[in-house]
Design a protein around this motif. Structure first.
Motif, PDB file in Angstrom:
ATOM      1  N   GLY A 272       0.822  -1.209   0.000  1.00 46.20           N
ATOM      2  CA  GLY A 272       0.000   0.000   0.000  1.00 46.20           C
ATOM      3  C   GLY A 272       0.853   1.254   0.000  1.00 46.20           C
ATOM      4  N   ARG A 273       0.521   2.143  -0.890  1.00 45.86           N
ATOM      5  CA  ARG A 273       1.269   3.393  -1.040  1.00 45.86           C
ATOM      6  C   ARG A 273       0.317   4.577  -1.038  1.00 45.86           C
ATOM      7  NH1 ARG A 273       6.228   2.659  -3.858  1.00 45.86           N
ATOM      8  NH2 ARG A 273       6.790   0.477  -3.602  1.00 45.86           N
ATOM      9  N   LEU A 274       0.890   5.700  -0.745  1.00 39.92           N
ATOM     10  CA  LEU A 274       0.153   6.950  -0.865  1.00 39.92           C
ATOM     11  C   LEU A 274       1.129   8.005  -1.357  1.00 39.92           C
ATOM     12  CD1 LEU A 274      -2.665   8.282  -0.154  1.00 39.92           C
ATOM     13  CD2 LEU A 274      -1.483   9.191   1.842  1.00 39.92           C
ATOM     14  N   PHE A 275       0.692   8.784  -2.331  1.00 44.28           N
ATOM     15  CA  PHE A 275       1.518   9.846  -2.905  1.00 44.28           C
ATOM     16  C   PHE A 275       0.736  11.149  -2.847  1.00 44.28           C
ATOM     17  CE2 PHE A 275       2.573   5.841  -4.830  1.00 44.28           C
ATOM     18  CZ  PHE A 275       3.956   5.817  -4.827  1.00 44.28           C
ATOM     19  N   LEU A 276       1.274  12.088  -2.105  1.00 46.18           N
ATOM     20  CA  LEU A 276       0.656  13.409  -2.002  1.00 46.18           C
ATOM     21  C   LEU A 276       1.524  14.391  -2.768  1.00 46.18           C
ATOM     22  CD1 LEU A 276      -0.060  13.490   1.861  1.00 46.18           C
ATOM     23  CD2 LEU A 276      -1.553  12.648   0.021  1.00 46.18           C
ATOM     24  N   LEU A 277       0.927  15.035  -3.763  1.00 44.66           N
ATOM     25  CA  LEU A 277       1.654  16.069  -4.494  1.00 44.66           C
ATOM     26  C   LEU A 277       1.171  17.425  -4.011  1.00 44.66           C
ATOM     27  CD1 LEU A 277       3.577  17.008  -6.772  1.00 44.66           C
ATOM     28  CD2 LEU A 277       1.562  17.005  -8.284  1.00 44.66           C
ATOM     29  N   GLY A 278       2.116  18.208  -3.501  1.00 50.04           N
ATOM     30  CA  GLY A 278       1.795  19.553  -3.065  1.00 50.04           C
ATOM     31  C   GLY A 278       2.436  20.583  -3.970  1.00 50.04           C
ATOM     32  N   THR A 279       2.021  21.820  -3.790  1.00 52.07           N
ATOM     33  CA  THR A 279       2.627  22.879  -4.591  1.00 52.07           C
ATOM     34  C   THR A 279       4.068  23.148  -4.181  1.00 52.07           C
ATOM     35  OG1 THR A 279       1.614  24.437  -3.039  1.00 52.07           O
ATOM     36  CG2 THR A 279       0.471  24.071  -5.128  1.00 52.07           C
ATOM     37  N   GLU A 280       4.485  22.622  -3.020  1.00 53.23           N
ATOM     38  CA  GLU A 280       5.853  22.868  -2.560  1.00 53.23           C
ATOM     39  C   GLU A 280       6.561  21.603  -2.083  1.00 53.23           C
ATOM     40  OE1 GLU A 280       5.804  26.112   0.279  1.00 53.23           O
ATOM     41  OE2 GLU A 280       4.191  27.087  -0.837  1.00 53.23           O
TER      42      GLU A 280
END
Lengths: 361, 361
Positions: A272-280
């Motif tokens: 299980g993975r999670l990828f959060l893309l933020g503006t920074e």
């Protein structure tokens, strides 16, 4: 609760502080019933570690009750659901019923004046959502959900803390993968779509709950969804694959993929993975295993202006949800999870399921 | 080309054998022109390493020509595009024009009797696709595309070999992330949507090409797509984020996310990943960096019945595309990439762009 240190040099972020019991012994009494899914043990553990006392257990299957009592000998076997619902000392009922029965049970629990804490997925139809919302509003009781793939994963909790503290700016995209091992010994209802609700409704509920949590979206549109059975022809109602794309009311986007295809060669039940893309910056979670390494699970990888950081979270963050839930029940607050959030995740996973196009190859 | 060893114990898979020059010196002469994107150097390197001779270079900007000649002194500066197109010795023209000019240039090249090898994205409108398809059919020449994020990435090549050899069963889902660093010094066309084509058309083309390649799909439907500008308000036509969900004609599904948001703290220009889910295992690529480690890029992680394996691919696989392309041009075969595949990826990335809903937050 975890906090950021104030320094800004390379290795900036580290979780500190595990939750402690939040109430006096005996102040928060709960019961467990409907032990259909093993998650009831995770639910019970979390509540007990935060100070709750499990007074009762009930299930129509005495063997399941006996097994529960070996783990929690302080509990007593109730003779019926009614015995638990009639006990004024019981403040909350934890349950892991067959998914399509979870709403009806929850409504009975709330109508008996108690809060409800169900395994995910909390319900399987939009009618359930409407009925549960109405019952929660009418009774003032809580219909809380054990979205375990965030609430009971230390790296997932810490990721939320980091996001809240601005470590990656605004979160604009969330990708989640929730592969699961099918294994053997699953109950019949697991293979009956009406009962388990479909893969997007079932294990997809974890994913959508995460999306709402990390982005702060309060609603979303399901813009595409697919389901299939690619490797389990003998159980045709089992969807062993599903994916969906959502757009939040705040413009953040979401994609998740769930499946029952974990290879026998994996040392865990799922990568299980999670990828959060933020503006920074961005955050990656390797929740249960960091494949090909001996790092263990609960690895949080953070990339932002301070560089690349690996933060092992196991044993360092704890599971603040449970203590907050207990306080919320005692204080009638919403610090653990809002009712609106719990229901919205349920509603959206059902909508994704309803929107899903069947694929095959 | 890479091959699997025959053993079946734990560490089963290892790439062996890098491509060599595929022709005699002087047998395959090509030219470079339209040096608008730096990818022309990757294209030229690949062809030279496989045995090609770069005879000519042309660009309207003498400074770009001079820079090219410092790297490839054997080339000569042509006085015009026409001088190259009129040279019967030139078999192929490699070019990296401004994206919305790539199709017109390619058609001129093919009409001059030469094969064309353009940087991705190969075109920016469906009219371009129709015109290029017609010209390729009419002339019998090739319109090949430098989909560099697969063709020039050793782990990506080896992943294709593993898939072809059945290492993870049937590939049913592909997730790709293509974050890129915006940096400074980008040309004006980079910020003009008509010229660069939109983010899904531009860097999304790599992703869709990968999906078709790894799953064997020959067509797909774009079921959802989103674009946005989250962090670059000063250049409003730049889409710094895009994502899309596709369903292949073989039932495989695809999601990709691309962006221009790579954090200054990352040691690479982008944390590009690829996740292939098969019915009997999964593959992950950490293409350019394995964040928080010193492993280097080109890490292939394979999980299947044989266990979990990390296969570092850098320097071990090579880039067979270029030699195959040269042989295809000499032999009029399609071993490197079919024309249908090259055009289909182009068509689908344009369709994704056209379908995209703008999001903001």
């Amino acid at each position: 609760m975890s906090t950021l240190s104030g320094s800004t040099n390379g290795m900036t972020y580290a979780p500190t502080g595990k939750p402690q019991p939040v109430c006096q012994p005996g102040e928060f009494v709960f019961a467990a019933m409907a032990l259909d899914h093993g998650h009831i043990y995770g639910q019970t553990n979390g509540l007990r570690e935060a100070g709750g006392i499990c007074k009762w257990v009930y299930d129509s299957d005495p063997a399941r009750v006996a097994n529960f009592l070996t783990k929690y000998p302080e509990a007593k076997a109730a003779r019926s659901e009614a015995e638990i619902l009639g006990d004024p000392e019981v403040k909350l009922v934890a349950a892991a019923a067959v998914p399509n029965l979870r709403a009806a049970l929850g409504i009975r629990v709330m109508q008996a004046g108690k809060d409800y804490f169900t395994d995910k997925t909390p319900m399987t139809t939009l009618d359930h959502v409407a009925q549960a919302r109405a019952a929660a509003a009418a009774t003032g009781r809580k219909y809380m959900v054990y979205y375990s793939e965030r609430l009971h994963v230390e790296s997932a909790i810490f990721a939320g803390d980091l996001v809240q503290q601005g470590a990656i700016g605004k979160v604009i995209n969330v990708i989640g993968t929730g592969p699961h091992r099918l294994g053997t010994g699953r109950p019949n209802w697991f293979f009956n779509k009406e009962q388990y609700g479909g893969i997007l409704c079932d294990i997809g509920s974890h994913q959508i709950e995460q999306f709402l949590h990390y982005t702060g979206a309060t609603d979303a549109r399901v813009v595409a969804a697919q389901v299939g059975n690619f490797a389990n022809q003998a159980t045709p109602e089992l969807e062993d694959f599903g994916d969906a794309n959502l757009v939040g009311d705040n413009g953040a986007t979401h994609y998740f993929r769930v499946d029952w295809l974990t290879s026998p060669g994996l040392r865990s039940w799922g990568d299980g993975r999670l990828f959060l893309l933020g503006t920074e910056g961005h955050i990656e979670l390797r929740k249960y295993i960091d494949i090909t390494t001996d790092n263990g699970g609960d690895q949080l990888l953070l990339v932002n202006k301070d560089g690349e950081q690996r933060i092992p979270c196991a044993g360092k963050v704890g599971f603040p949800f449970f203590g907050r839930l207990i306080r919320d029940c005692l204080d009638r607050t919403e610090t653990a999870m809002t009712q609106a959030h719990a229901f919205k995740a349920a509603e959206l996973c059902i909508k994704a399921q309803m929107a899903a196009v069947r694929v095959s190859r």
